[in-house]
Scaffold this active site. Structure first.
Site, PDB file in Angstrom:
ATOM      1  CG  ASP A  75      -0.299   0.027   2.544  1.00  0.00           C
ATOM      2  OD1 ASP A  75       0.754  -0.639   2.686  1.00  0.00           O
ATOM      3  OD2 ASP A  75      -0.796   0.715   3.455  1.00  0.00           O
ATOM      4  CD  GLU A 140       4.185   0.959   7.132  1.00  0.00           C
ATOM      5  OE1 GLU A 140       4.876   1.252   8.106  1.00  0.00           O
ATOM      6  OE2 GLU A 140       3.955   1.775   6.220  1.00  0.00           O
TER       7      GLU A 140
HETATM    8 ZN   LIG Z   1       6.821   2.163   4.139  1.00  0.00          ZN
END
Ligand SMILES: [Zn+2]
Length: 397
Positions: A75, A140
């Site tokens: 992501d 994340e």
């Molecule tokens: Zn990163």
């Protein structure tokens, strides 16, 4: 075949618009690189009430030990002002020896290089003498609730055990080879609400100004320093990040003031001891007669942000020496072993196995025109390849 080329791998990943929480095709693209190499690829969707579902990926080759994990995320953060980009943020265009795109360094680039390194090693020497896995999350850059934590739990419940982990986040400040991260500071955030008594600015004795109170409390948090640093960590540091009163009138003494703060702390503290020290400082300031002559102790509440990040330091000579030796062998420079910077998903992985971090140069991460030098992609791939040889070689010895 193409998965041995980090540039082609990265172009494929950048062209997937995987802004958290969207998968954007990035995990599918990664699966398509890993499956032909012999990896068993599994997709795991994590769910949490009130939060978007997040797709994650776990892929493994080999059944025996030792077992090395590569961890990361596909992501990316939003592009921001798209008009300000000189090349399309999901175009993977190459210009002036650099590839442009969101995620180029943070951290699709790291994944692209690790896949290429593995592909080259398998082509040269066959499958690893042990096991190798990819633990890749799509959460994340977001709340990190449906990502690495749950993916680790899910894999561990199925019997997965790891001997070491490399996280491919960008760790180099200026040049490839600058820095390996071998730990991270802890982080705690909190909100203080000061309760005073509203009144007329000309009759302060009838009121209790919450602004005076919040200044006393925040000053106590900032002075004196929490410590002077430790062998592997810089000094702990607290920043007051906002003070909010919202009082529109100059002739009114406000009854309430709110301050928020964040502390990054080193290994002379735990989350618990640093929180206790903060409360001790606040209580002392609230009772300090010099700050409030003739008044009762200041009234305040403190609320802690949900999950503190715990400090950690990796002490695994084999892992650190394999990586640092590989960096030096390829770049000719001895990387600094550092614990600086923000938190990363390594803080979750450290509960399962020793973890270190090494990736690209981080200068353009999260910025407009995020980009990576094409030469760095090749160099990082060779570093990762050398690391794989050394770690599996060492591990077998
Ligand atoms: Zn990163």
């Amino acid at each position: 075949m193409t998965s041995a080329d980090p540039i082609a791998n990265l172009a494929m990943l950048i062209r997937c618009p995987s802004v958290t929480p969207a998968e954007g095709g990035a995990l599918t693209a990664l699966a398509a690189m890993l499956a032909p190499l012999g990896f068993t690829v599994e997709r795991m969707t994590a769910r949490e009430p009130g939060m978007p579902d997040i797709e994650n990926l776990y892929a493994r080759i080999g059944t025996g030990g030792p077992h090395l994990m590569f961890a990361g995320h596909t992501d990316v953060v939003p592009v921001g002002n798209e008009a300000a980009w000189t090349h399309a943020p999901f175009g993977a265009e190459v210009a002036g020896g650099e590839m442009f795109g969101r995620g180029a360094v943070d951290m699709k680039g790291g994944i692209a290089c690790f896949v290429a390194a593995v592909a080259r090693q398998i082509a040269k020497n066959g499958p690893p003498k042990g096991s190798l896995s990819f633990l890749i999350t799509g959460d994340e850059e977001g709340p990190a609730v449906n990502g690495t934590i749950k993916l680790l739990q899910w894999a561990a419940e199925r019997g997965e055990r790891w001997d070491a982990c490399l996280v491919g986040e960008p760790t180099n400040p200026d040049q490839l080879g600058d820095m390996i991260k071998i730990g991270r500071r802890g982080s705690v955030s909190g909100t203080i609400t000061v309760h005073g008594v509203q009144g007329h600015a000309a009759y302060p004795h009838l009121a209790d100004n919450a602004v005076r109170g919040v200044i006393a409390l925040t000053d106590a948090l900032m002075h004196p320093p929490f410590d002077a640093g430790t062998e592997n960590f810089q000094p702990s540091n607290l920043e007051v990040t906002t003070i909010d009163v919202g009082n529109p009138a100059t002739n009114v003494v406000p009854a309430q003031a709110i301050a928020r703060f964040n502390i990054r702390f080193n290994d002379s503290w735990t989350a618990e001891t640093v929180m206790a020290e903060i409360v001790r400082r606040l209580d002392a300031a609230a009772r300090d007669e010099r700050l409030r002559p003739g008044r009762p102790p200041l009234r305040y509440d403190i609320a802690w942000a949900e999950r503190p990040s715990h400090v950690f330091l990796t002490r695994n000579d084999r892992l650190i020496a394999s990586l640092s030796g590989a960096v030096e062998a390829v770049t000719g420079r001895a990387p600094k072993l550092s614990t600086t910077g923000g938190t990363s998903d390594a803080r979750f992985i450290k509960d399962y196995c020793p973890v270190v971090e090494f990736g690209l140069v981080g200068q353009t991460m999260h910025m407009v025109d995020e980009r990576v030098a094409i030469a760095d992609l090749e160099t990082l791939t060779v570093i990762y390849e050398t690391f794989l040889q050394r770690w599996f070689g060492d591990a077998r010895a």
